[in-house]
Design a protein around this motif. Structure first.
Motif, PDB file in Angstrom:
ATOM      1  N   LEU A 181       0.850  -1.187   0.000  1.00  0.00           N
ATOM      2  CA  LEU A 181       0.000   0.000   0.000  1.00  0.00           C
ATOM      3  C   LEU A 181       0.884   1.235   0.000  1.00  0.00           C
ATOM      4  N   GLY A 182       0.705   2.093  -0.997  1.00  0.00           N
ATOM      5  CA  GLY A 182       1.401   3.366  -1.049  1.00  0.00           C
ATOM      6  C   GLY A 182       0.429   4.484  -0.747  1.00  0.00           C
ATOM      7  N   ILE A 183       0.687   5.249   0.306  1.00  0.00           N
ATOM      8  CA  ILE A 183      -0.207   6.319   0.739  1.00  0.00           C
ATOM      9  C   ILE A 183       0.417   7.672   0.389  1.00  0.00           C
ATOM     10  N   CYS A 184      -0.264   8.462  -0.419  1.00  0.00           N
ATOM     11  CA  CYS A 184       0.171   9.807  -0.779  1.00  0.00           C
ATOM     12  C   CYS A 184       1.573   9.785  -1.395  1.00  0.00           C
ATOM     13  N   ASN A 185       2.592  10.162  -0.663  1.00  0.00           N
ATOM     14  CA  ASN A 185       3.952  10.102  -1.187  1.00  0.00           C
ATOM     15  C   ASN A 185       4.324   8.672  -1.588  1.00  0.00           C
TER      16      ASN A 185
ATOM     17  N   ASP B 247      -6.372  -6.470  -2.312  1.00  0.00           N
ATOM     18  CA  ASP B 247      -5.938  -6.955  -0.999  1.00  0.00           C
ATOM     19  C   ASP B 247      -6.213  -5.951   0.112  1.00  0.00           C
ATOM     20  N   TRP B 248      -6.314  -4.689  -0.228  1.00  0.00           N
ATOM     21  CA  TRP B 248      -6.452  -3.634   0.782  1.00  0.00           C
ATOM     22  C   TRP B 248      -7.874  -3.102   0.911  1.00  0.00           C
TER      23      TRP B 248
ATOM     24  N   ALA C 152      -8.877   8.773  -6.934  1.00  0.00           N
ATOM     25  CA  ALA C 152      -8.151   8.943  -5.674  1.00  0.00           C
ATOM     26  C   ALA C 152      -7.192   7.791  -5.403  1.00  0.00           C
ATOM     27  N   GLY C 153      -7.374   6.669  -6.079  1.00  0.00           N
ATOM     28  CA  GLY C 153      -6.513   5.513  -5.856  1.00  0.00           C
ATOM     29  C   GLY C 153      -6.705   4.479  -6.945  1.00  0.00           C
ATOM     30  N   VAL C 154      -5.637   3.732  -7.229  1.00  0.00           N
ATOM     31  CA  VAL C 154      -5.674   2.681  -8.251  1.00  0.00           C
ATOM     32  C   VAL C 154      -4.963   1.439  -7.731  1.00  0.00           C
ATOM     33  N   THR C 155      -5.168   0.333  -8.435  1.00  0.00           N
ATOM     34  CA  THR C 155      -4.493  -0.914  -8.101  1.00  0.00           C
ATOM     35  C   THR C 155      -3.836  -1.495  -9.349  1.00  0.00           C
ATOM     36  N   ASN C 156      -2.922  -2.417  -9.138  1.00  0.00           N
ATOM     37  CA  ASN C 156      -2.349  -3.129 -10.277  1.00  0.00           C
ATOM     38  C   ASN C 156      -3.313  -4.224 -10.710  1.00  0.00           C
TER      39      ASN C 156
ATOM     40  N   GLY D 110      -4.077  -6.878  -8.059  1.00  0.00           N
ATOM     41  CA  GLY D 110      -4.839  -6.431  -6.905  1.00  0.00           C
ATOM     42  C   GLY D 110      -4.078  -6.405  -5.603  1.00  0.00           C
ATOM     43  N   ASN D 111      -2.775  -6.664  -5.640  1.00  0.00           N
ATOM     44  CA  ASN D 111      -1.992  -6.663  -4.403  1.00  0.00           C
ATOM     45  C   ASN D 111      -1.311  -5.323  -4.135  1.00  0.00           C
ATOM     46  N   VAL D 112      -1.143  -4.507  -5.164  1.00  0.00           N
ATOM     47  CA  VAL D 112      -0.495  -3.203  -5.009  1.00  0.00           C
ATOM     48  C   VAL D 112      -1.546  -2.114  -5.178  1.00  0.00           C
ATOM     49  N   VAL D 113      -1.670  -1.262  -4.180  1.00  0.00           N
ATOM     50  CA  VAL D 113      -2.658  -0.181  -4.199  1.00  0.00           C
ATOM     51  C   VAL D 113      -1.970   1.134  -3.871  1.00  0.00           C
ATOM     52  N   GLY D 114      -2.300   2.155  -4.641  1.00  0.00           N
ATOM     53  CA  GLY D 114      -1.865   3.510  -4.337  1.00  0.00           C
ATOM     54  C   GLY D 114      -3.071   4.362  -4.008  1.00  0.00           C
TER      55      GLY D 114
END
Length: 232
Positions: free
Chosen positions: A82-86, A124-125, A179-183, A186-190
């Motif tokens: 999970l990548g939040i903001c930065n 996943d998130w 506001a957010g996307v995934t790969n 589905g395991n990587v979310v920004g």
């Protein structure tokens, strides 16, 4: 479950992410950007802040930190990240997520409690949410405007990879109110807003029930724990 939180020079919200993980019921593990060791964690969080002072482009220098080689390998192997903001900016700079983040349309830093609609409840998130569920979590960024080519946007939309959209107002001019996307896996979310700031009553956004009572952000962290238990 052990969830690593990577600290970079200029990280601001690493301790907040560790606290959110602890409240969700997992063990937070502090990781340092200069290492090549994930210390056996089961998932990763790249926290918000201003890594390397946002020089060059926000997240660009951090995406080349030593630990990011391990993060990229782990993400490509299926580990939840999970990548939040930065951290979202780092994930796009490391090409783990498509698109990119540029300076807000208004040209200024924005800090507000932001309404979102969860579009994808299968990553996943986000498995703890229902599709189209509306939540409120804080947002604070200066370079949070999501941009992508028309072909990329069409693919993200068509594959259901938009995790969340802004509702009520688009605070930074993101295309498609994204506001957010995934790969694809589905395991990587920004995510540009900050779920770690809405995890404990008394310290979150205001709700109709009480001031500072919003805890919508906690579900991002409990979701990844629940998914891990299912896959165990």
């Amino acid at each position: 479950m052990r969830i690593g939180v990577v600290t970079f020079p200029g990280s601001l919200d690493d301790r907040d992410a560790q606290r959110a993980i602890r409240l969700a019921g997992a063990e937070p593990v502090a990781l340092w950007h200069g290492e090549h060791d994930l210390h056996g964690v089961d998932a990763l969080v790249l926290p918000g802040g201003f890594s390397y002072g946002d020089y060059l482009r926000a997240g660009a220098i951090a995406s080349l930190s030593p630990i990011m080689a391990e993060v990229i390998d782990a993400a490509n192997g299926g580990m939840p990240v999970l990548g939040i903001c930065n951290g979202f900016q780092m994930l796009t700079e490391a090409h783990l997520l498509e698109g990119g983040l540029i300076r807000n349309e208004a040209g200024r830093f924005i800090c507000r409690d932001q309404q979102l609609r969860i579009e994808n409840s299968t990553s996943d998130w986000t498995t703890g949410f229902t599709a189209n569920q509306e939540i409120t979590i804080p947002l604070k960024n200066g370079e949070g405007s999501f941009m992508a080519s028309s072909e990329t946007l069409e693919r993200l939309e068509g594959e259901g990879r938009i995790v969340a959209r802004y509702i009520g107002v688009n605070p930074n001019g993101s295309l498609g109110d994204i506001a957010g996307v995934t790969n694809a896996r589905g395991n990587v979310v920004g995510l540009m807003p900050h779920p770690e700031h809405a995890v404990e009553a008394g310290f979150g956004p205001d709700t109709a029930q009480a001031m500072s009572s919003g805890v919508d952000g906690l579900t991002f962290f409990t979701s990844v724990i629940a998914r891990a238990l299912v896959n165990a």
